[in-house]
Enzyme design. Structure first.
Site, PDB file in Angstrom:
ATOM      1  N   PRO A 152       0.788  -1.238   0.000  1.00  0.00           N
ATOM      2  CA  PRO A 152       0.000   0.000   0.000  1.00  0.00           C
ATOM      3  C   PRO A 152       0.817   1.284   0.000  1.00  0.00           C
ATOM      4  CG  PRO A 152       0.045  -0.984   2.172  1.00  0.00           C
ATOM      5  CD  PRO A 152       0.771  -1.935   1.288  1.00  0.00           C
ATOM      6  N   LYS A 209       1.317   7.561 -16.063  1.00  0.00           N
ATOM      7  CA  LYS A 209       1.559   8.999 -16.144  1.00  0.00           C
ATOM      8  C   LYS A 209       0.346   9.734 -16.704  1.00  0.00           C
ATOM      9  CE  LYS A 209       5.767  11.263 -16.432  1.00  0.00           C
ATOM     10  NZ  LYS A 209       7.092  10.833 -16.646  1.00  0.00           N
ATOM     11  N   MET A 236     -11.535   1.652  -4.941  1.00  0.00           N
ATOM     12  CA  MET A 236     -11.954   2.665  -5.915  1.00  0.00           C
ATOM     13  C   MET A 236     -13.386   3.106  -5.641  1.00  0.00           C
ATOM     14  SD  MET A 236     -10.221   0.977  -9.289  1.00  0.00           S
ATOM     15  CE  MET A 236     -10.442  -0.728  -8.820  1.00  0.00           C
ATOM     16  N   ALA A 276      -3.617   4.517   3.238  1.00  0.00           N
ATOM     17  CA  ALA A 276      -3.279   3.531   4.263  1.00  0.00           C
ATOM     18  C   ALA A 276      -1.784   3.238   4.251  1.00  0.00           C
ATOM     19  CB  ALA A 276      -4.071   2.249   4.007  1.00  0.00           C
ATOM     20  N   ASP A 313       2.987   1.590 -11.627  1.00  0.00           N
ATOM     21  CA  ASP A 313       1.735   2.345 -11.678  1.00  0.00           C
ATOM     22  C   ASP A 313       1.899   3.672 -10.964  1.00  0.00           C
ATOM     23  OD1 ASP A 313       0.498   0.414 -13.072  1.00  0.00           O
ATOM     24  OD2 ASP A 313      -0.489  -0.521 -11.363  1.00  0.00           O
ATOM     25  N   GLY A 354      -0.431  -2.479  -3.931  1.00  0.00           N
ATOM     26  CA  GLY A 354      -1.114  -3.503  -3.137  1.00  0.00           C
ATOM     27  C   GLY A 354      -0.687  -4.888  -3.557  1.00  0.00           C
TER      28      GLY A 354
END
Ligand code: SAH
Length: 469
Positions: free
Chosen positions: A225, A270, A383, A412, A248, A302
């Site tokens: 996370p 990006k 999400m 988190a 990511d 994650g």
């Protein structure tokens, strides 16, 4: 295209300029960056021009131009800021065989000077054929910001290494080496001086020579996370050995810094100049690097197997018969539930937990709302910020208790972590008031442990009497 861009070799050649005021100064500042011999014709030239003449940077002739003054000149600039004088001098230069530019007069010019981003020997020239100088300046400013100042030195050092790099087979192997240098090892080491860059080049070359024999491989790695301490040992090792890291947008900086210094880092999420990379482009990128023999780490936030579009990437890699493996990571639900001191499942409360996404490719995602609306259910919603009102509506419509606790954990495990404890009926308003900008995970059916104890007025579905587990 009425003007064709070229880079003209001016080393040792003559460039002549007529004029001694502001326009002349502006052009001379540019021209002095070249290795040309510069001659200026001006009566009463600006002090800077006189100083340059005294320093031997140019030759100053303190009179007006006369026929023959531009003989053998490659270029001529008419910069007297006076139409009649510019016409006179440019006619002389033209007759002498030089290419003529009349400053701020596109019509009478044979060539124009572009806006220049100078990272010598890397030079970017921008032209709009006089249509929009403002645009040219904006593009220049943008590039000035984006191209590191070190680009010039990197290119110069790179040039001295070209012979050594010829040890690599011509074609992709060599291209990959240079790309790794300019976008990975080079920028990373230049801060430590030229010697460090030379060493990095040696290491990189040894690495690439070695790579020929080694097949490529893709590790699909869960980065957790955000807290680097929540990386697995396997993930750390993969990062440590990576040639290429494709990550990511959600991957935190401290984790990216753990990658091997020479690794090429590619941000596949990006959003800066254009839209983020499409899944097809990401697949192609992974395959491209693995096929060239690289150890590729595809780094996902994650756990890579949770809402990570992992299967599409595995399919692309498998189709090319490239070997791969999955390195599990800590999913944000695990980190978020730890942050609120609860557990995801609990005897007598919920014997299952759902991982939901708030929206999918088609919009708000549909789920078995009737099952979720039953007392004691727990869901981790990924999400879920934008779809909060939709989820609330669906659950209440299916009979969920409006007092059901809902907890949103933003960022988190990161230093900016925030916890928002609310209830189903108050969720949209509470979320709007909290103005969360980071990634957030929503727990339906779970309150932070403290709140569960501090709010006896709300009937949390937590049977305190039977806690032994
Ligand atoms: N594979 C990831 C999820 C990717 S989907 C995982 O296993 O966690 C992206 C969503 O994950 C975000 O919209 C958010 O809901 C959640 N997320 C990712 N990092 C988070 C974090 N540090 N804190 C809270 N939620 C996070």
């Amino acid at each position: 295209m009425d003007h064709f861009p070229i880079f003209l070799r001016v080393e040792g050649r003559r460039i002549v300029l007529s004029g001694g005021g502001d326009a002349a100064l502006a052009k001379l500042r540019l021209l002095l960056k070249t290795t040309a011999h510069i001659t200026v014709f001006a009566r009463g030239a600006a002090p800077e021009i006189q100083a340059w003449a005294e320093e031997g940077k140019l030759r100053l002739v303190e009179r007006g131009m006369a026929p023959g003054d531009a003989l053998c000149a490659a270029l001529f600039y008419a910069a007297d800021e006076d139409d009649a004088e510019d016409a006179r001098t440019s006619a002389i230069a033209r007759a002498d065989g030089a290419l003529v530019n009349v400053v701020d007069n596109l019509e009478d010019s044979q060539f124009i000077t572009p806006a220049i981003v100078d990272r010598d020997p890397v030079t970017v020239a921008i032209g709009t054929e006089g249509a929009a100088p403002v645009l040219a300046r904006a593009i220049k400013a943008d590039l000035e910001e984006r191209l590191p100042a070190a680009l010039g030195p990197l290119a110069r050092i790179g040039k001295t290494f070209r012979k050594a790099a010829d040890a690599l087979p011509f074609g992709r192997a060599r291209r990959d080496f240079w790309r790794d240098y300019y976008f990975g090892a080079g920028p990373k080491t230049i801060r430590n001086g030229e010697v460090a860059v030379q060493e990095a080049l040696d290491t990189l070359l040894a690495d690439h020579l070695d790579r020929k024999a080694r097949p490529g491989h893709v590790h699909f790695v869960g980065a957790g996370p955000g807290d680097p301490d929540l990386l697995t040992m396997k993930a750390r090792r993969a990062l440590d050995e990576a040639d290429v890291v494709i990550h990511d947008r959600l991957i935190s900086q401290p984790i990216l810094e753990l990658a091997r210094r020479e690794a090429i880092m590619i941000d596949a999420g990006k959003e800066g100049f254009g839209p983020s990379m499409s899944q097809t482009e990401i697949n192609a990128l992974i395959v491209h690097h693995a096929r060239s023999g690289a150890q590729v780490v595809r780094l996902k936030s994650g756990d890579a197997t949770v809402f990570g579009r992992l299967d599409e990437e595995i399919d692309a890699v498998s189709a090319e018969r490239i070997s791969w493996d999955i390195v599990p990571g800590i999913t944000s639900a695990s980190a978020a539930v730890a942050a609120i001191g609860q557990s995801l499942t609990k005897r007598e409360r919920n014997s299952s937990v759902r991982f939901l996404t708030g929206h999918d490719m088609k919009g708000f995602a549909d789920h078995d709302w009737a099952a979720l609306a039953r007392p004691g259910e727990v869901a981790a919603i990924y999400m879920g910020k934008k779809s909060a009102r939709f989820i609330q509506g669906r659950l209440m419509m299916h009979g969920a208790d409006r007092h059901t606790p809902v907890t949103v954990v933003e960022n988190a495990s990161r230093p900016e972590e925030r916890i928002l404890a609310t209830t189903l009926d108050a969720l949209p308003a509470a979320l709007a008031a909290a103005e969360m900008t980071g990634p957030a995970l929503t727990f339906y059916g779970l309150a932070p442990r403290d709140a569960a104890q501090a709010r006896p007025d709300i009937d949390f579905p937590v049977p305190h009497a039977k806690e032994a587990f």
